[in-house]
Design an enzyme around this catalytic site. Structure first.
Site, PDB file in Angstrom:
ATOM      1  N   ARG A   1       0.856  -1.178   0.000  1.00 13.02           N
ATOM      2  CA  ARG A   1       0.000   0.000   0.000  1.00 13.02           C
ATOM      3  C   ARG A   1       0.898   1.236   0.000  1.00 13.02           C
ATOM      4  NH1 ARG A   1      -2.194  -3.547   3.778  1.00 13.02           N
ATOM      5  NH2 ARG A   1      -4.303  -4.280   3.289  1.00 13.02           N
TER       6      ARG A   1
ATOM      7  N   LYS B   1      -2.094  -1.457   7.904  1.00 14.03           N
ATOM      8  CA  LYS B   1      -3.224  -0.828   8.576  1.00 14.03           C
ATOM      9  C   LYS B   1      -3.609  -1.637   9.807  1.00 14.03           C
ATOM     10  CE  LYS B   1      -6.507  -0.295   5.604  1.00 14.03           C
ATOM     11  NZ  LYS B   1      -7.447  -0.072   4.500  1.00 14.03           N
TER      12      LYS B   1
ATOM     13  N   HIS C   1      -2.119   2.790  -5.951  1.00 17.21           N
ATOM     14  CA  HIS C   1      -2.860   1.586  -5.562  1.00 17.21           C
ATOM     15  C   HIS C   1      -2.930   0.557  -6.683  1.00 17.21           C
ATOM     16  CE1 HIS C   1      -5.748  -0.750  -3.223  1.00 17.21           C
ATOM     17  NE2 HIS C   1      -6.424  -0.915  -4.343  1.00 17.21           N
TER      18      HIS C   1
ATOM     19  N   ARG D   1      -0.992  -2.712  -6.762  1.00 17.61           N
ATOM     20  CA  ARG D   1      -1.426  -3.866  -5.970  1.00 17.61           C
ATOM     21  C   ARG D   1      -2.211  -4.861  -6.817  1.00 17.61           C
ATOM     22  NH1 ARG D   1      -1.232  -4.177  -0.795  1.00 17.61           N
ATOM     23  NH2 ARG D   1      -3.320  -5.058  -0.476  1.00 17.61           N
TER      24      ARG D   1
END
Length: 281
Positions: free
Chosen positions: A162, A188, A262, A265
């Site tokens: 991320r 996260k 992003h 990913r």
């Protein structure tokens, strides 16, 4: 239900006890939940024509919260994802209410029945190997900024990290001298994981550290901006957009895709994305 149960003590115990001590919530989660509940309380105070400190629990009923969620979408133009994030904070608070004051279980239970709103499924765009290679090779390797940009893009492509994980990496999170190099990514919700990295990325990172005079054991950011401070999310997005602008002449298909950090990913395959959970960190 307890009569005229004021919100203030419940909110204080929620943040001090449930989120901080019981849930070990991250600062980002704390800030997000605090914003959601602050917005709800201001909405309720305006709607009921009362001061926020005078609000009582039973006034935050199911109908009021549904009206608040509707306002987020209709007047504030919030996305469904943002609306659901606000609802998650509210539901978390009412779980605490039900546990802290069993007499208020009824009002809490009615709020907890508010469903998460389903969003339209958007098409997920993927990058091809040729497109990724074109993006990585776009920055000028003869300039310090170009070398940093190349290494950052290579990091995104090889790790599937991320953007917050990539910009958050410090030199002491890297183990480049091992036969199988790896990096610690801080995810996260305090979910950290160790990711193996290929040799081309290990060489690029080693060169970048040497260029900036950073030792492997130092807790210093490896990706920095113009002021030699940790690269921000905005800065990371700018790097990717600049690479797209340079690479699109070679790979015109890049112009047809919404490209941000992003999207790396979704560059397949990514055997390293899951990594190894590191519960001891």
């Amino acid at each position: 239900m307890s009569e005229h149960l004021l919100l203030a003590p419940l909110l204080e115990s929620y943040f001090r006890r449930r989120l901080t001590k019981q849930r070990n919530a991250t600062p980002a989660t704390m800030a997000s939940y605090r914003d959601a509940l602050r917005m709800l309380i201001l909405f309720a105070a305006t709607r009921l024509r009362k001061k926020p400190a005078a609000l009582v629990l039973e006034e935050l009923d199911r109908d009021l919260i549904l009206a608040f969620l509707d306002e987020l979408e209709e007047k504030r133009n919030n996305t469904i994802a943002t609306r659901n994030a606000r609802l998650a904070a509210i539901r978390s608070f009412f779980h605490h209410v039900a546990a802290a004051d069993p007499a208020s279980f009824g009002v809490a239970q009615r709020v907890l029945t508010i469903p998460i709103k389903r969003a339209h499924i958007e098409v997920t765009h993927h990058l091809t190997k040729a497109e990724v290679d074109a993006l990585i090779e776009a920055p000028n390797p003869r300039t310090p900024r170009g070398r940093r940009d190349r290494t950052f893009l290579l990091f995104l492509a090889r790790t599937g990290a991320r953007v917050s994980e990539a910009t958050g990496v410090n030199a002491n999170d890297l183990q480049l001298e091992r036969s199988h190099p790896q990096v610690l990514l801080r995810g996260k919700g305090r979910r950290d994981r160790v990711i193996p990295i290929p040799q081309d990325l290990a060489r690029a990172l080693t060169a970048l550290l040497a260029e900036h005079g950073i030792a492997n054991h130092e807790p210093r950011p490896i990706f920095v901006g113009a002021r030699n401070e940790r690269l921000t999310r905005f800065g990371a997005t700018h790097i990717v957009r600049r690479a797209v602008a340079q690479a699109v002449t070679i790979r015109p298909t890049l112009a047809q895709k919404p490209i941000s950090p992003h999207i790396f990913r979704h560059y397949l395959p990514h055997p390293t994305m899951s990594g190894t959970e590191n519960a001891s960190v």
